[in-house]
Scaffold this motif. Sequence first.
Motif, PDB file in Angstrom:
ATOM      1  N   ALA A   1       0.818  -1.205   0.000  1.00 56.23           N
ATOM      2  CA  ALA A   1       0.000   0.000   0.000  1.00 56.23           C
ATOM      3  C   ALA A   1       0.854   1.259   0.000  1.00 56.23           C
ATOM      4  CB  ALA A   1      -0.916   0.007   1.218  1.00 56.23           C
ATOM      5  N   ALA A   2       2.149   1.076   0.175  1.00 60.92           N
ATOM      6  CA  ALA A   2       3.037   2.230   0.266  1.00 60.92           C
ATOM      7  C   ALA A   2       2.973   3.062  -1.003  1.00 60.92           C
ATOM      8  CB  ALA A   2       4.466   1.771   0.517  1.00 60.92           C
ATOM      9  N   GLY A   3       2.848   4.377  -0.842  1.00 62.15           N
ATOM     10  CA  GLY A   3       2.901   5.269  -1.985  1.00 62.15           C
ATOM     11  C   GLY A   3       1.588   5.422  -2.707  1.00 62.15           C
ATOM     12  N   GLU A   4       0.593   4.577  -2.424  1.00 59.88           N
ATOM     13  CA  GLU A   4      -0.699   4.683  -3.086  1.00 59.88           C
ATOM     14  C   GLU A   4      -1.722   5.275  -2.124  1.00 59.88           C
ATOM     15  OE1 GLU A   4      -2.227   1.323  -5.142  1.00 59.88           O
ATOM     16  OE2 GLU A   4      -0.240   0.509  -5.546  1.00 59.88           O
ATOM     17  N   ARG A   5      -2.505   6.224  -2.629  1.00 58.69           N
ATOM     18  CA  ARG A   5      -3.535   6.815  -1.771  1.00 58.69           C
ATOM     19  C   ARG A   5      -4.804   5.971  -1.874  1.00 58.69           C
ATOM     20  NH1 ARG A   5      -4.822  10.868   1.371  1.00 58.69           N
ATOM     21  NH2 ARG A   5      -6.906  11.771   1.257  1.00 58.69           N
ATOM     22  N   ARG A   6      -4.729   4.779  -1.348  1.00 56.08           N
ATOM     23  CA  ARG A   6      -5.876   3.880  -1.357  1.00 56.08           C
ATOM     24  C   ARG A   6      -6.476   3.897   0.037  1.00 56.08           C
ATOM     25  NH1 ARG A   6      -4.139  -0.928  -4.163  1.00 56.08           N
ATOM     26  NH2 ARG A   6      -5.151  -0.136  -6.024  1.00 56.08           N
ATOM     27  N   LEU A   7      -7.674   4.444   0.172  1.00 54.69           N
ATOM     28  CA  LEU A   7      -8.250   4.680   1.491  1.00 54.69           C
ATOM     29  C   LEU A   7      -9.326   3.670   1.864  1.00 54.69           C
ATOM     30  CD1 LEU A   7      -8.577   8.566   1.301  1.00 54.69           C
ATOM     31  CD2 LEU A   7      -6.722   7.230   2.282  1.00 54.69           C
ATOM     32  N   THR A   8      -9.847   2.933   0.881  1.00 55.65           N
ATOM     33  CA  THR A   8     -10.893   1.957   1.149  1.00 55.65           C
ATOM     34  C   THR A   8     -10.626   0.699   0.338  1.00 55.65           C
ATOM     35  OG1 THR A   8     -12.300   2.824  -0.624  1.00 55.65           O
ATOM     36  CG2 THR A   8     -12.634   3.743   1.584  1.00 55.65           C
ATOM     37  N   MET A   9     -11.293  -0.361   0.731  1.00 51.22           N
ATOM     38  CA  MET A   9     -11.224  -1.591  -0.057  1.00 51.22           C
ATOM     39  C   MET A   9     -11.992  -1.381  -1.354  1.00 51.22           C
ATOM     40  SD  MET A   9     -10.273  -4.763  -0.401  1.00 51.22           S
ATOM     41  CE  MET A   9      -9.863  -5.468   1.206  1.00 51.22           C
ATOM     42  N   ASP A  10     -11.299  -1.514  -2.481  1.00 53.12           N
ATOM     43  CA  ASP A  10     -11.959  -1.411  -3.777  1.00 53.12           C
ATOM     44  C   ASP A  10     -11.658  -2.674  -4.580  1.00 53.12           C
ATOM     45  OD1 ASP A  10      -9.326  -1.117  -4.638  1.00 53.12           O
ATOM     46  OD2 ASP A  10      -9.499   1.037  -4.954  1.00 53.12           O
ATOM     47  N   GLU A  11     -12.176  -2.741  -5.785  1.00 54.96           N
ATOM     48  CA  GLU A  11     -12.020  -3.950  -6.589  1.00 54.96           C
ATOM     49  C   GLU A  11     -10.553  -4.233  -6.907  1.00 54.96           C
ATOM     50  OE1 GLU A  11     -13.687  -5.868 -10.810  1.00 54.96           O
ATOM     51  OE2 GLU A  11     -14.369  -3.899 -10.123  1.00 54.96           O
ATOM     52  N   SER A  12      -9.803  -3.177  -7.171  1.00 54.39           N
ATOM     53  CA  SER A  12      -8.383  -3.351  -7.495  1.00 54.39           C
ATOM     54  C   SER A  12      -7.620  -3.954  -6.320  1.00 54.39           C
ATOM     55  CB  SER A  12      -7.774  -1.994  -7.871  1.00 54.39           C
ATOM     56  OG  SER A  12      -6.382  -2.103  -8.052  1.00 54.39           O
ATOM     57  N   LEU A  13      -7.844  -3.406  -5.125  1.00 53.84           N
ATOM     58  CA  LEU A  13      -7.166  -3.930  -3.940  1.00 53.84           C
ATOM     59  C   LEU A  13      -7.625  -5.350  -3.644  1.00 53.84           C
ATOM     60  CD1 LEU A  13      -5.341  -3.692  -1.496  1.00 53.84           C
ATOM     61  CD2 LEU A  13      -7.145  -2.439  -0.308  1.00 53.84           C
ATOM     62  N   GLU A  14      -8.916  -5.592  -3.815  1.00 58.92           N
ATOM     63  CA  GLU A  14      -9.455  -6.932  -3.568  1.00 58.92           C
ATOM     64  C   GLU A  14      -8.809  -7.960  -4.494  1.00 58.92           C
ATOM     65  OE1 GLU A  14     -13.874  -8.922  -2.855  1.00 58.92           O
ATOM     66  OE2 GLU A  14     -13.677  -6.816  -3.430  1.00 58.92           O
ATOM     67  N   ASN A  15      -8.629  -7.592  -5.758  1.00 60.86           N
ATOM     68  CA  ASN A  15      -7.991  -8.495  -6.723  1.00 60.86           C
ATOM     69  C   ASN A  15      -6.516  -8.720  -6.380  1.00 60.86           C
ATOM     70  OD1 ASN A  15     -10.304  -8.897  -8.230  1.00 60.86           O
ATOM     71  ND2 ASN A  15      -9.895  -7.173  -9.607  1.00 60.86           N
ATOM     72  N   THR A  16      -5.856  -7.652  -5.942  1.00 58.27           N
ATOM     73  CA  THR A  16      -4.451  -7.783  -5.550  1.00 58.27           C
ATOM     74  C   THR A  16      -4.300  -8.763  -4.397  1.00 58.27           C
ATOM     75  OG1 THR A  16      -3.924  -5.535  -6.273  1.00 58.27           O
ATOM     76  CG2 THR A  16      -2.438  -6.549  -4.665  1.00 58.27           C
ATOM     77  N   LEU A  17      -5.157  -8.634  -3.399  1.00 61.47           N
ATOM     78  CA  LEU A  17      -5.108  -9.518  -2.238  1.00 61.47           C
ATOM     79  C   LEU A  17      -5.389 -10.969  -2.650  1.00 61.47           C
ATOM     80  CD1 LEU A  17      -7.047  -7.226   0.242  1.00 61.47           C
ATOM     81  CD2 LEU A  17      -4.649  -7.844   0.419  1.00 61.47           C
ATOM     82  N   LYS A  18      -6.344 -11.139  -3.539  1.00 61.99           N
ATOM     83  CA  LYS A  18      -6.728 -12.481  -3.963  1.00 61.99           C
ATOM     84  C   LYS A  18      -5.635 -13.141  -4.790  1.00 61.99           C
ATOM     85  CE  LYS A  18     -10.972 -12.754  -5.196  1.00 61.99           C
ATOM     86  NZ  LYS A  18     -12.232 -12.594  -5.991  1.00 61.99           N
ATOM     87  N   ASN A  19      -4.982 -12.352  -5.659  1.00 59.27           N
ATOM     88  CA  ASN A  19      -3.992 -12.923  -6.576  1.00 59.27           C
ATOM     89  C   ASN A  19      -2.621 -13.126  -5.943  1.00 59.27           C
ATOM     90  OD1 ASN A  19      -5.856 -12.982  -8.686  1.00 59.27           O
ATOM     91  ND2 ASN A  19      -5.359 -10.897  -9.342  1.00 59.27           N
TER      92      ASN A  19
END
Length: 229
Positions: free
Chosen positions: A1-19
């Motif tokens: 998550a470093a360097g990315e302004r990701r503040l909530t669980m979204d589809e992109s993050l969900e896919n990253t976690l899954k893959n």
Amino acid sequence: AAGERRLTMDESLENTLKNYKPGGFILFSENLDSIPQTVSLIRDIQKSAKIPLFIGIDEEGGVISRLNKAKKLHSTVMPEPYAIGSTGHEEYAFQAAQAIAEEIRSLGFNLDFAPIADVFSNPDNKVIGRRAYSSDGLIASGMVAEAVKGMGQGAVIPVLKHFPGHGDTLEDSHTGAAVINNDLDRLRSVEFLPFKAGIEAGAEMIMTAHILTPRITENGLPATLSQPI
């Protein structure tokens, strides 16, 4: 998550976690907004994992506080480690570390990239400086040991950093190649002391540094990639 302004669980993050099934995350101030948002983000990340993840943050006290740099977040302002070390009272290191741990734990963090186990042995050092407890290895050792215990008391995993010691470098390893020209005898008598004390106090994780150690290894690799280190 470093360097990315990701503040909530979204589809992109969900896919990253899954893959990729990461073992952990470090969150920076740009990933944090408010207390409810931080709690929600960490909870959602943990829900995605079959094995609970390390959720870490750099919360050292003093100048390095990710929580206080987030606009709507806040934490207790702690003295810099060098100020604590200068008092000579090791119990203050325990109390500050315990308070930090309890606050970040309340948000969902279970790991803190602290305490600093470096010795501020080079006055020209720009990256560590007063983030360290002392320029004296023995004083730093006592403070680090108590900080490790305090962190554990607050139910957070402490991480000793930056091995093999970033306090006697001129360069900042975040922006270039930092070099330690000390030999092993010197490191064992000064720089290694706080790490040894922290391990004996119960620390189970150590962060290595992007530091070259030409007088110890001959492979030209930084400590992070060096098998001997």
